[in-house]
Design a protein around this motif. Structure first.
Motif, short mmCIF file in Angstrom:
data_model
loop_
_atom_site.label_atom_id
_atom_site.label_comp_id
_atom_site.label_asym_id
_atom_site.label_seq_id
_atom_site.Cartn_x
_atom_site.Cartn_y
_atom_site.Cartn_z
N SER A 108 29.06 12.28 -7.98
CA SER A 108 28.57 13.72 -7.87
C SER A 108 28.25 13.88 -6.65
CB SER A 108 27.14 13.66 -8.88
OG SER A 108 26.08 13.02 -8.28
N MET A 134 29.37 17.55 -12.41
CA MET A 134 27.90 17.65 -12.21
C MET A 134 27.54 17.23 -10.92
SD MET A 134 25.04 15.03 -14.61
CE MET A 134 25.86 15.36 -16.14
N ASN A 135 26.47 18.18 -10.52
CA ASN A 135 26.23 17.95 -9.07
C ASN A 135 25.20 16.95 -8.95
OD1 ASN A 135 23.59 18.95 -9.79
ND2 ASN A 135 23.78 20.97 -9.30
N PHE A 186 22.07 16.63 -8.04
CA PHE A 186 20.71 16.91 -8.37
C PHE A 186 20.67 16.56 -10.13
CE2 PHE A 186 17.74 19.75 -10.78
CZ PHE A 186 16.52 19.25 -10.13
N ALA A 187 21.65 16.94 -10.80
CA ALA A 187 21.44 17.14 -12.32
C ALA A 187 21.88 15.59 -12.52
CB ALA A 187 22.64 17.86 -12.85
N ALA A 188 22.90 14.91 -11.75
CA ALA A 188 23.54 13.64 -12.18
C ALA A 188 22.28 12.70 -11.89
CB ALA A 188 24.56 13.06 -11.17
N HIS A 189 21.54 12.65 -10.94
CA HIS A 189 20.37 11.75 -10.57
C HIS A 189 19.26 12.02 -11.35
CE1 HIS A 189 17.16 10.02 -8.04
NE2 HIS A 189 17.92 9.13 -8.10
N LEU A 190 19.06 13.21 -11.64
CA LEU A 190 17.98 13.67 -12.67
C LEU A 190 18.25 12.81 -13.98
CD1 LEU A 190 15.59 15.27 -14.07
CD2 LEU A 190 17.03 17.01 -14.22
N ALA A 191 19.49 12.89 -14.60
CA ALA A 191 19.84 12.40 -15.98
C ALA A 191 19.87 10.86 -15.54
CB ALA A 191 21.08 12.88 -16.24
N SER A 250 17.91 16.77 -2.99
CA SER A 250 18.64 16.67 -4.25
C SER A 250 17.72 15.48 -4.85
CB SER A 250 19.81 16.70 -4.14
OG SER A 250 20.49 17.81 -3.73
N SER A 278 14.86 15.64 -7.80
CA SER A 278 15.55 15.21 -9.26
C SER A 278 14.67 14.12 -9.85
CB SER A 278 16.72 14.78 -9.20
OG SER A 278 17.03 13.70 -8.29
N ALA A 319 12.42 14.24 -13.02
CA ALA A 319 12.45 13.55 -14.21
C ALA A 319 11.05 12.94 -14.19
CB ALA A 319 13.34 12.46 -13.40
#
Lengths: 308, 449
Positions: free
Chosen positions: A103, B1-2, B4-9, B92, B96, B100
């Protein structure tokens, strides 16, 4: 086509210590380039400046034509990095780590492809803390490859590996080079550098004291070669010391270690001496100079700026 | 997935794989609930009255310990150093991580509320406001968590630094010990800690008048959160060897402390040191009659009206026609003038409102101030003027029956009486009860004026 790495007049100091001094270096496309140097020589500082972990005091760093100091993110997109120790979160799996790092890049390789390529398929969903040292290092290499790098930078990648894992990693690195990637690595292991690198640079006290292909360095260096000789009856050390090109003679029982700057000259004179003394050869071995000899000679010198 | 979203998840997934984090994040808040159940074992657990404190403790633990522990342990392992050499923006990863943590805090708070409902707590008065207040509290404490993460080199240091913030807020910051139970000096100190404003904002939405009654607290939390988040982001350390000890780093930390001091100063100058009566109120749900309505004349008849003399040392009260001496007349006039607009005297909860007004009589008596004879009369006149007589008798009777309930106001600076009481609040509660009975005696004709 711009050089994968071009460093111009780079300097970095920590207080009064000059870790890197006005250093310039350029890598050729598609080569494995090794940085050699004793502890504190400045090679880690140099690598950390290149990958953006440290800000140089002066000088420029271009990665694939991008000014790494002014556009670090763009430069990092072209670069894959394997740090000396890559430790991820305890419970993260190789698949998750690869997906996360994917990502970060605009056109990443898929996790499945990398897991297969770096033989991590069986450990794809295992927690990081359960991986062996070799598996972790392969994962680190896979992570560095996620963004299809043009330049791969490895900081002592085999330092903590067993011989089997080290050999496997060497194969991986050669394969990357064969795929068109330029590799810049630092290592303490001179044998590794000799076998793996197309070119090496020896750094001492913040400057490059020699650059070239390992064989070229050996050929051009004035490093001593060693003749291991056992005769019957034994020859007196003082006679051997009188042979042309011989610098040192050490005795170990009947066997003698003769250090010479020219094996051909010394051996020619030795054959004459053997005939005169009616002595016969029991054992004769010629040990060529190694990169380690070159390295020691260069880095122990009080005049480090010699260029080969 | 960018990124931010990947690290959040990933951050959320890793959190739910960490047993210790789950125990600290979800089990401990429930243990706080259980602790309150033990404390109040003799009566129905007044959870609604304490939800502000319970939620604050949970957020404080998750944000000031959980967040920096995760960040520093990852930094110690070299995870963030590895991130640093990837083409990813700092914002990012930090955002994130923060988001989280907010999701984790929100889920822990929701679980705490769900269990509270299960054991009989009524619904919060203002659920939307509660969500907003919870977000503001999380923002403030997550900011502090980021600052702790920048200061601490190791996880052990996180624990030490976290305790330096956690324990004072718990003990004298109005979080675990109600402000009304704290001595006067501690109430002043609490104004400089964010914990107090967290409890006030949450409690206002649980059992008070909602966000409109907690504007100052919300502003304080947002200011603290903004300063801390800026400092935490600016001083963010990618690896343990990276230092912030330069001048700019110290200035950022000074800015965070300056905001705390500014808020405390604002609270002092605006007369907000006395505990807000929004906290610790125990109103019944709107659809049900409050319990004091059930007081009967028989209940009142059961009181012992053999009270201390109006001319004595304990609970004195001047007759209606007695004017204070000239030297004290001004002081009495000031209190009489300020009382109608005094915030605690306008509390939306009738019982707490009357309790607060009784404090205006009880505190001067407890500190044996020369006004002690005259202020009870001022309070009595005000109560008669602002309450329907039957209701007032019932409320006073309820207070006399339940002297241990509700909050106590010990600092009357805002109403013009500038000698705060710093002893045991039990004394004030006792005097409140005596004055409640004296007022009932007058209102019911048992003691003719």
């Amino acid at each position: 086509m711009p050089a994968p790495v071009a460093i111009h007049h780079l300097s970095k100091r920590y207080g009064r210590i000059e870790a890197v001094r006005d250093l310039s270096l350029a890598l050729n496309d598609g080569e494995i380039f090794g940085l050699l140097g004793p502890n504190g020589a400045g090679k880690t500082t140099l690598l950390e400046c290149v990958i953006g972990l440290r800000e140089p005091d002066q000088g420029s760093i271009e990665i694939c034509g991008i000014d790494a100091r002014h556009a670090p993110r763009a430069a990092r997109e072209k670069t894959g990095v394997v740090l000396q120790q890559t430790s991820l979160q305890e419970k993260i799996t190789p698949r998750e780590a690869l997906q996360l790092f994917a990502s970060f890049y605009p056109a990443p390789l898929g996790a499945g492809e990398l897991l297969e390529r770096f033989a991590l398929g069986a450990q794809a969903d295992a927690a990081f803390d359960t991986l062996s040292g070799g598996q972790r290092q392969r994962l680190a290499l896979a992570l560095s490859f996620v963004g299809r790098p043009q330049l791969l930078i490895l900081d002592e990648p085999t330092a903590a590996l067993d011989p089997q894992s080290r050999r496997a990693l060497h194969d991986d690195i050669r394969r990357l080079r064969d795929d068109g990637c330029t590799v810049l690595l630092s290592t303490h292991n001179l044998n590794e550098a000799e076998k793996l690198c197309d070119r090496v640079a020896v750094i001492d006290r913040g400057i490059i004291v020699a650059t070239g292909a390992p064989r070229e360095l050996l050929r051009e260096s004035s490093a001593q070669q060693t003749i291991m000789l056992t005769t019957r009856p034994p020859l007196a050390p003082e006679r051997l010391r009188a042979l042309p090109a011989v610098t040192t003679v050490r005795s170990d029982g009947d066997s003698k270690q003769i250090e010479t700057s020219s094996t051909t000259t010394t051996l020619a004179a030795l054959s004459t001496m053997l005939a005169e003394q009616r002595s016969t050869i029991v054992e004769l071995r010629v040990q060529p100079a190694t990169l380690e000899d070159v390295f020691l000679r260069l880095t122990q010198s009080d005049q480090p700026a010699a260029t080969l | 997935m960018n990124a931010f979203a990947a690290h959040l998840a990933l951050s959320l997934r890793l959190h739910f794989r960490n047993r210790i984090a789950l125990i600290y994040g979800y089990l401990f808040p429930l243990i706080y609930l259980a602790a309150f159940a033990v404390l109040y074992r003799h009566e129905k657990i007044p959870l609604l009255r304490h939800m502000g404190e319970l939620l604050t403790v949970s957020v404080l633990g998750g944000a000031c310990f959980g967040l920096p522990t995760t960040l520093v342990s990852e930094r110690e392992r070299g995870v963030w150093r590895r991130y640093r050499v990837a083409p990813v923006a700092t914002r990012s990863l930090v955002l994130s991580t923060v988001l989280a943590r907010f999701a984790i805090l929100l889920s822990a708070g929701a679980l705490q509320l769900a269990v509270a409902f299960a054991v009989g707590m009524t619904a919060p008065a203002n659920p939307l406001g509660l969500w907003i207040a919870f977000s503001a509290v999380s923002f403030a404490f997550i900011g502090l968590g980021l600052v702790i993460a920048t200061l601490a080199d190791t996880v052990v240091a996180v624990q030490a630094l976290g305790q330096c913030i956690f324990l004072p807020m718990l003990v004298i910051g109005g979080v675990a010990v109600p402000l009304a139970s704290l001595p006067g000096f501690a109430q002043h100190i609490s104004a400089f800690f964010p914990g107090r404003y967290a409890v006030e904002a949450l409690q206002a939405c649980v059992s008070g008048s909602g966000l409109s009654g907690a504007r100052f607290s919300l502003a304080a939390l947002l200011a603290i959160g903004t300063a801390a988040s800026c400092a935490g982001t600016k001083l963010f350390r990618w690896h343990a060897q990276q230092r912030f000890a330069d001048r700019a780093g110290k200035l950022w930390l000074a800015a965070v402390l300056a905001v705390w001091i500014a808020i405390g100063y604002a609270a002092e100058t605006r007369g907000r040191i006395a505990p807000s009566t929004i906290t610790e109120t125990a109103p019944a749900p709107a659809v049900v009659d409050p319990p004091w309505k059930k007081i009967t004349s028989r209940d009142i008849a059961e009181f012992n009206f053999n009270l201390p003399s109006d001319e004595g040392v304990v609970a004195p009260m001047a007759p209606p026609d007695e004017e204070p001496p000239d030297e004290w007349a001004r002081g009495v006039a000031i209190v009489r003038e300020k009382l109608p607009a005094w915030r605690p005297g306008l509390d939306t909860d009738e019982v707490q409102r009357v309790r607060n007004l009784l404090c205006v009589a009880a505190v001067p008596d407890a500190v044996q101030h020369p006004l002690e004879r005259y202020l009870p009369r001022v309070v009595f006149d005000h109560l008669i003027a602002t309450h329907e007589k039957t209701d007032l008798i019932k409320i006073l009777a309820w207070i006399a029956q339940h002297p241990e309930d509700g909050a106590v106001v010990t600092d009357l600076t805002a109403v013009g009486f500038d000698l705060p009481f710093s002893g045991d609040s039990y004394i004030i509660r006792e005097r409140e009860m005596l004055y409640a009975l004296k007022f009932i005696a007058r209102l019911t004709g048992r003691k003719p004026e």
